[in-house]
Design a protein around this motif. Sequence first.
Motif, PDB file in Angstrom:
ATOM      1  N   VAL A  99       0.704  -1.305  -0.161  1.00  0.00           N
ATOM      2  CA  VAL A  99       0.693  -0.181   0.525  1.00  0.00           C
ATOM      3  C   VAL A  99       0.921   1.292  -0.539  1.00  0.00           C
ATOM      4  CG1 VAL A  99      -2.198   1.256   1.149  1.00  0.00           C
ATOM      5  CG2 VAL A  99      -1.919  -1.199   1.048  1.00  0.00           C
ATOM      6  N   GLY A 100       2.089   0.647   0.630  1.00  0.00           N
ATOM      7  CA  GLY A 100       2.609   2.201   0.894  1.00  0.00           C
ATOM      8  C   GLY A 100       3.474   2.291  -0.178  1.00  0.00           C
ATOM      9  N   GLY A 101       4.152   1.852  -1.198  1.00  0.00           N
ATOM     10  CA  GLY A 101       4.918   1.308  -2.344  1.00  0.00           C
ATOM     11  C   GLY A 101       3.564   2.128  -3.257  1.00  0.00           C
ATOM     12  N   ALA A 102       2.427   0.995  -3.026  1.00  0.00           N
ATOM     13  CA  ALA A 102       1.217   2.063  -4.267  1.00  0.00           C
ATOM     14  C   ALA A 102       1.551   4.028  -4.778  1.00  0.00           C
ATOM     15  CB  ALA A 102       0.088   1.249  -4.196  1.00  0.00           C
ATOM     16  N   LYS A 103       1.701   4.117  -3.307  1.00  0.00           N
ATOM     17  CA  LYS A 103       0.684   5.364  -2.769  1.00  0.00           C
ATOM     18  C   LYS A 103       2.003   6.080  -3.108  1.00  0.00           C
ATOM     19  CE  LYS A 103      -1.186   8.130   0.030  1.00  0.00           C
ATOM     20  NZ  LYS A 103      -2.304   8.530   1.665  1.00  0.00           N
ATOM     21  N   LEU A 104       2.872   5.611  -2.722  1.00  0.00           N
ATOM     22  CA  LEU A 104       3.855   6.246  -2.962  1.00  0.00           C
ATOM     23  C   LEU A 104       4.270   6.898  -4.617  1.00  0.00           C
ATOM     24  CD1 LEU A 104       7.278   7.893  -2.529  1.00  0.00           C
ATOM     25  CD2 LEU A 104       8.201   5.068  -2.774  1.00  0.00           C
ATOM     26  N   VAL A 105       4.202   5.781  -4.862  1.00  0.00           N
ATOM     27  CA  VAL A 105       4.107   5.786  -6.959  1.00  0.00           C
ATOM     28  C   VAL A 105       3.171   6.874  -7.266  1.00  0.00           C
ATOM     29  CG1 VAL A 105       3.391   4.736  -8.859  1.00  0.00           C
ATOM     30  CG2 VAL A 105       4.553   3.534  -7.064  1.00  0.00           C
ATOM     31  N   ASP A 106       2.191   6.951  -6.024  1.00  0.00           N
ATOM     32  CA  ASP A 106       1.030   8.155  -7.173  1.00  0.00           C
ATOM     33  C   ASP A 106       1.127   9.476  -6.595  1.00  0.00           C
ATOM     34  OD1 ASP A 106      -1.069   6.500  -7.697  1.00  0.00           O
ATOM     35  OD2 ASP A 106      -1.844   6.504  -6.164  1.00  0.00           O
ATOM     36  N   GLU A 107       2.732   9.530  -5.119  1.00  0.00           N
ATOM     37  CA  GLU A 107       2.915  10.910  -4.693  1.00  0.00           C
ATOM     38  C   GLU A 107       4.208  11.351  -5.699  1.00  0.00           C
ATOM     39  OE1 GLU A 107       2.393  13.027  -1.563  1.00  0.00           O
ATOM     40  OE2 GLU A 107       1.207  11.250  -1.402  1.00  0.00           O
ATOM     41  N   LEU A 108       4.944  10.803  -6.113  1.00  0.00           N
ATOM     42  CA  LEU A 108       6.210  10.860  -7.098  1.00  0.00           C
ATOM     43  C   LEU A 108       5.703  11.355  -8.776  1.00  0.00           C
ATOM     44  CD1 LEU A 108       8.087   7.579  -6.942  1.00  0.00           C
ATOM     45  CD2 LEU A 108       9.026  10.353  -6.271  1.00  0.00           C
ATOM     46  N   GLY A 109       3.869  10.457  -8.755  1.00  0.00           N
ATOM     47  CA  GLY A 109       3.461  11.027 -10.198  1.00  0.00           C
ATOM     48  C   GLY A 109       3.843   9.989 -10.782  1.00  0.00           C
ATOM     49  N   PHE A 110       4.149   9.284 -11.070  1.00  0.00           N
ATOM     50  CA  PHE A 110       4.880   8.128 -11.982  1.00  0.00           C
ATOM     51  C   PHE A 110       4.731   7.572 -13.193  1.00  0.00           C
ATOM     52  CE2 PHE A 110       8.034   4.085 -12.817  1.00  0.00           C
ATOM     53  CZ  PHE A 110       8.725   4.814 -13.803  1.00  0.00           C
ATOM     54  N   SER A 111       2.689   7.056 -12.557  1.00  0.00           N
ATOM     55  CA  SER A 111       2.302   6.571 -13.447  1.00  0.00           C
ATOM     56  C   SER A 111       2.330   4.946 -13.962  1.00  0.00           C
ATOM     57  CB  SER A 111       0.847   7.037 -14.014  1.00  0.00           C
ATOM     58  OG  SER A 111       1.533   7.731 -14.497  1.00  0.00           O
ATOM     59  N   PRO A 112       3.223   4.267 -14.244  1.00  0.00           N
ATOM     60  CA  PRO A 112       3.473   3.112 -14.617  1.00  0.00           C
ATOM     61  C   PRO A 112       3.063   2.250 -14.786  1.00  0.00           C
ATOM     62  CG  PRO A 112       3.777   2.830 -11.605  1.00  0.00           C
ATOM     63  CD  PRO A 112       2.682   3.452 -11.836  1.00  0.00           C
ATOM     64  N   ASP A 113       2.860   1.577 -15.814  1.00  0.00           N
ATOM     65  CA  ASP A 113       2.754   0.661 -16.804  1.00  0.00           C
ATOM     66  C   ASP A 113       1.906  -0.831 -16.537  1.00  0.00           C
ATOM     67  OD1 ASP A 113       2.517   2.287 -19.381  1.00  0.00           O
ATOM     68  OD2 ASP A 113       4.521   1.860 -19.266  1.00  0.00           O
ATOM     69  N   ARG A 114       3.119  -1.250 -15.236  1.00  0.00           N
ATOM     70  CA  ARG A 114       2.842  -2.404 -14.329  1.00  0.00           C
ATOM     71  C   ARG A 114       3.473  -2.356 -13.410  1.00  0.00           C
ATOM     72  NH1 ARG A 114       0.515  -3.153 -18.296  1.00  0.00           N
ATOM     73  NH2 ARG A 114       1.362  -4.555 -20.162  1.00  0.00           N
ATOM     74  N   TYR A 115       3.043  -3.005 -12.677  1.00  0.00           N
ATOM     75  CA  TYR A 115       3.503  -3.429 -10.289  1.00  0.00           C
ATOM     76  C   TYR A 115       4.033  -4.596 -10.392  1.00  0.00           C
ATOM     77  CZ  TYR A 115       0.839   1.300  -9.814  1.00  0.00           C
ATOM     78  OH  TYR A 115       0.588   2.425  -9.559  1.00  0.00           O
ATOM     79  N   HIS A 116       5.457  -4.645 -10.735  1.00  0.00           N
ATOM     80  CA  HIS A 116       5.898  -5.793  -9.970  1.00  0.00           C
ATOM     81  C   HIS A 116       5.841  -6.000  -8.982  1.00  0.00           C
ATOM     82  CE1 HIS A 116       9.933  -8.534 -12.017  1.00  0.00           C
ATOM     83  NE2 HIS A 116       8.375  -8.967 -11.175  1.00  0.00           N
ATOM     84  N   LEU A 117       5.416  -7.471  -8.706  1.00  0.00           N
ATOM     85  CA  LEU A 117       5.823  -8.103  -7.385  1.00  0.00           C
ATOM     86  C   LEU A 117       7.191  -8.920  -7.429  1.00  0.00           C
ATOM     87  CD1 LEU A 117       1.791  -8.504  -5.592  1.00  0.00           C
ATOM     88  CD2 LEU A 117       3.380  -6.066  -5.717  1.00  0.00           C
ATOM     89  N   ASN A 118       8.183  -8.815  -7.258  1.00  0.00           N
ATOM     90  CA  ASN A 118       8.840  -9.280  -6.854  1.00  0.00           C
ATOM     91  C   ASN A 118       9.417 -10.014  -5.411  1.00  0.00           C
ATOM     92  OD1 ASN A 118      11.445 -10.739  -7.424  1.00  0.00           O
ATOM     93  ND2 ASN A 118      12.739  -9.777  -6.066  1.00  0.00           N
ATOM     94  N   GLU A 119       8.119 -11.635  -5.196  1.00  0.00           N
ATOM     95  CA  GLU A 119       7.211 -12.097  -4.377  1.00  0.00           C
ATOM     96  C   GLU A 119       6.332 -11.209  -3.587  1.00  0.00           C
ATOM     97  OE1 GLU A 119       6.940 -14.758  -3.612  1.00  0.00           O
ATOM     98  OE2 GLU A 119       8.741 -15.637  -2.612  1.00  0.00           O
ATOM     99  N   ALA A 120       5.442 -12.221  -2.857  1.00  0.00           N
ATOM    100  CA  ALA A 120       3.972 -12.116  -3.092  1.00  0.00           C
ATOM    101  C   ALA A 120       4.270 -10.714  -1.623  1.00  0.00           C
ATOM    102  CB  ALA A 120       3.465 -12.993  -2.290  1.00  0.00           C
TER     103      ALA A 120
END
Length: 550
Positions: A163-184
């Motif tokens: 959740v924190g990582g996904a929210k950070l990505v929004d804070e950065l305004g990075f808007s990725p095409d892919r969110y890659h989870l390395n392990e669950a």
Amino acid sequence: MNFRNFQVPYQIDDRYKTKVAYFSMEFAVHQPLKIYSGGLGFLSGSHLRSAYELRQNLIGIGILWKYGYYDQTRNQDQTLQVTWMEKAYSFLEDTGIKFQILIHDAPVWVKAYYLAPETFNSAPLFLLSTDLPENDYVSQTITHRLYDANVATKIAQFILLGVGGAKLVDELGFSPDRYHLNEAHGVSAAFYLLNKFKSVDMVKQHLVFTTHTPEEAGNEKHDIYLCHKMSYFCGLSIDEIRKLTGIQDDQFNHSLAALRLAHQANGVSQLHGHVSREMWGKYEGLAPIASITNAQNWRYWSDKQLYRFMEAQDEAGFDDRKKHLKKRAFEIVADQTGKLFDPGVLTIVWSRRFAGYKRADFLTQDKARFEKLLSNTRYPVQIIWAGKPYPADYPAISQFNSLVHLSKNYKNVAVLVGYELGLSKRLKQSADIWLNNPRVPREASGTSGMTAAMNGAVNFSTDDGWIPEFIDHGHNGFVVPKADYMNMSVQQQDEYDLNKIYDILENEILPLYYDRYETWRQIIQNGMRDVRFQFDSNRMAHEYYEILYK
């Protein structure tokens, strides 16, 4: 630097334009940044280095562990002592980004730090911390210890990463095409994204997943009611979660949820991909599982001098260089244990994470043959063990300690502490034989042998993980021929493997090293050549774009 409309700060290669946010619990980028425990971190560290070399549009998302994994020191009798030292990193940049997430229905402040690409030649890496005066003490401890043994703390860490990582990505305004989870560990990101996109299909479109665990029992499961109480599901009810993930029992299986919410997944070797497809085959609605074999960054790990001598066909220079590397590493052995090892003697190294299935003390289980091996004057050997057991894995710690006590009886056996990137590289340089003997098929990939080969060590392994794709017995390494393990008891399997390991050591490896060194050198060099491109993480990072991010 403004982090609000963040873009990767170098020219992107057109082949790798797809924007990726890569989530991992640990990253082993370089020795000074101690936020990793073992193979998963070594892999993600190499991945970031290759993403940087290939100019890929990828950022890493991880956690800034205040005390790292732990510091491995010694008690007075040389046995393992677990110590927790606070770390400080002046090379990390404060992004100025601070935000709140819900953990246990209460707001927790999160701060983001940045590792710039030019610091260690890696793709941009963002690290999250809750160790802030604004948080209460319990919330501060979320980012204290990697893989904390307390269940509630561990779930909080998973929420922070996802959740924190996904929210950070929004804070950065990075808007990725892919969110890659390395392990669950970061799968809670999916629930955050569901709130954001309001569509399960959109979540799936964006999510990809790498699994590293070749057996169902090894996949993390936690009480679904505890997860819910801790705000893991971002406000979704337990009924909604059951419907969404298809998980009906009370244990929430993070990997199963990831496989159901991603549109594409991968195993980390050809064999592991096959084992994973079989293992998860009984479940419906899962992402297809491809194979992308793990690899390590050649530029970071390899000894360039050895490669130069090999390419120039300068055999005297090559032998001299390998002897120098051994001698230099043996100074660490002497410093830690007071034992002087001889660079002219065949050196066997077993170094990696201590875990039951990896069978660290395997060689010692046939006492008579072990004794004979160590006292052989015609074909002398030296053995080094190193590796970090999980700090709450008491059987593994006791295995480590019994090796320490055993080593006190021999001048040619040493057990080292502090197994991190720096020591790992030195030990690979010190090894003539890099011994790897996991119980087949329990090793998903087991990449340490790749970097060993890059430093002139010969792999000797059971036939598991990446090994079936690499070793050609007697040509570039040595491998225990597979038996019908499925129809053997654990005891029979161990007995078979141990006999084969001793047979190959006594009848093939030792005579080759001492009586036919020209051939031995050829085997080293074949391994160095074969590992160079096939198992360099540039190949792997390219395949992630071709297979997983497409």
